[in-house]
Design a protein around this motif. Sequence first.
Motif, mmCIF file in Angstrom:
data_model
loop_
_atom_site.group_PDB
_atom_site.id
_atom_site.type_symbol
_atom_site.label_atom_id
_atom_site.label_comp_id
_atom_site.label_asym_id
_atom_site.label_seq_id
_atom_site.Cartn_x
_atom_site.Cartn_y
_atom_site.Cartn_z
ATOM 1 N N LYS A 45 36.993 10.400 80.319
ATOM 2 C CA LYS A 45 37.905 9.123 81.434
ATOM 3 C C LYS A 45 36.827 8.889 82.301
ATOM 4 O O LYS A 45 37.075 7.795 82.824
ATOM 5 N N ASP A 61 46.190 -1.272 78.153
ATOM 6 C CA ASP A 61 46.451 0.105 77.505
ATOM 7 C C ASP A 61 45.921 0.589 76.415
ATOM 8 O O ASP A 61 45.509 1.498 76.225
ATOM 9 N N ASP A 62 46.076 -0.153 75.265
ATOM 10 C CA ASP A 62 45.888 0.190 74.291
ATOM 11 C C ASP A 62 44.523 0.148 74.033
ATOM 12 O O ASP A 62 43.573 0.949 73.169
ATOM 13 N N LYS A 64 42.542 1.235 76.289
ATOM 14 C CA LYS A 64 41.411 1.607 76.699
ATOM 15 C C LYS A 64 42.207 3.834 76.317
ATOM 16 O O LYS A 64 41.474 4.219 75.501
ATOM 17 N N ARG A 65 43.653 3.460 75.177
ATOM 18 C CA ARG A 65 43.582 4.996 74.300
ATOM 19 C C ARG A 65 42.676 4.504 73.030
ATOM 20 O O ARG A 65 42.575 5.581 72.881
ATOM 21 N N SER A 69 39.546 7.612 72.282
ATOM 22 C CA SER A 69 39.994 8.450 71.413
ATOM 23 C C SER A 69 38.351 8.138 70.455
ATOM 24 O O SER A 69 37.805 8.872 69.517
#
Length: 278
Positions: A45, A61-62, A64-65, A69
């Motif tokens: 992070k 957001d997508d 970043k996730r 991962s």
Amino acid sequence: MANLKVGNETEDTFYENLSLSLAKVLNNIPRITNVTLEKRLPCEKAQVSAWESRHNVYLPDDMKRFYLSTDGFNFYWSYQYSPNDIRRVGHIHFPHLIQITLVRDNIDTILSVSPNTTLTVPPIIRQSNYIDLSSGYLDHLNLNSRSKIFELSTIANLAKVCLVYETPESSIPKIFLLETNSLRWQFLAESFTEYLRMSIAHLGLPYWELCFSSCGLPAWTEQLFLLLAPHLLEKNDSRRLRNIVCINENPPYNVLDPAVFRTKLRCSRQTQKMRLNN
């Protein structure tokens, strides 16, 4: 993005979900071999926050996730042209987060030269039209001196795949193709997730993004499309402009010299009889 590493999901299951089982699909296609997916550790992070602070934008957001991962994505496969001739051609690549940088070209030059834009006020702002596929309506790409344009990949010195923030405050950047010779913008995807899925739907075929460009695919690439996924070249997509171009690049197969074909004049049987009688 729904298919990311969560809970007790195994690493193999995560990558299978992320790639929508593309490896299984390719392994069932004749002549495709050496299907390989490189597994990567996730970003911390703190790394994501540092990238956002450095560039003064927030990752969608997508995206970043995705990077929390796996720090990028590298998937490739080869094609067997003959029993002893196997060439790597297919490739889906997303760089490490630290490798996603602002385009090196001067943004003022991009804004002032682009031929498919119309001048607005103030003078530095440029506006480019494209079709929003979610609504079907004409939309606009408004770029100005505050816009942020990040390079995701380069395609044969013909184009760059770019993550475009019209303003630093934008929370939903879009994916565009920037044609490097003409500085023309072509819309690719509404989101990072959509672009990833488009890459998978096109099987990682070389230069697939050029299907959506004004210059079109190189001839050798179109041959692979016709062999492996001819449905991707259907003309019912209004964004796809298929003007075949030649580029200075050696294709992944041997070029046949026409001189190897010896030609001779053909003559009729009557002419042959006349020659024998003489």
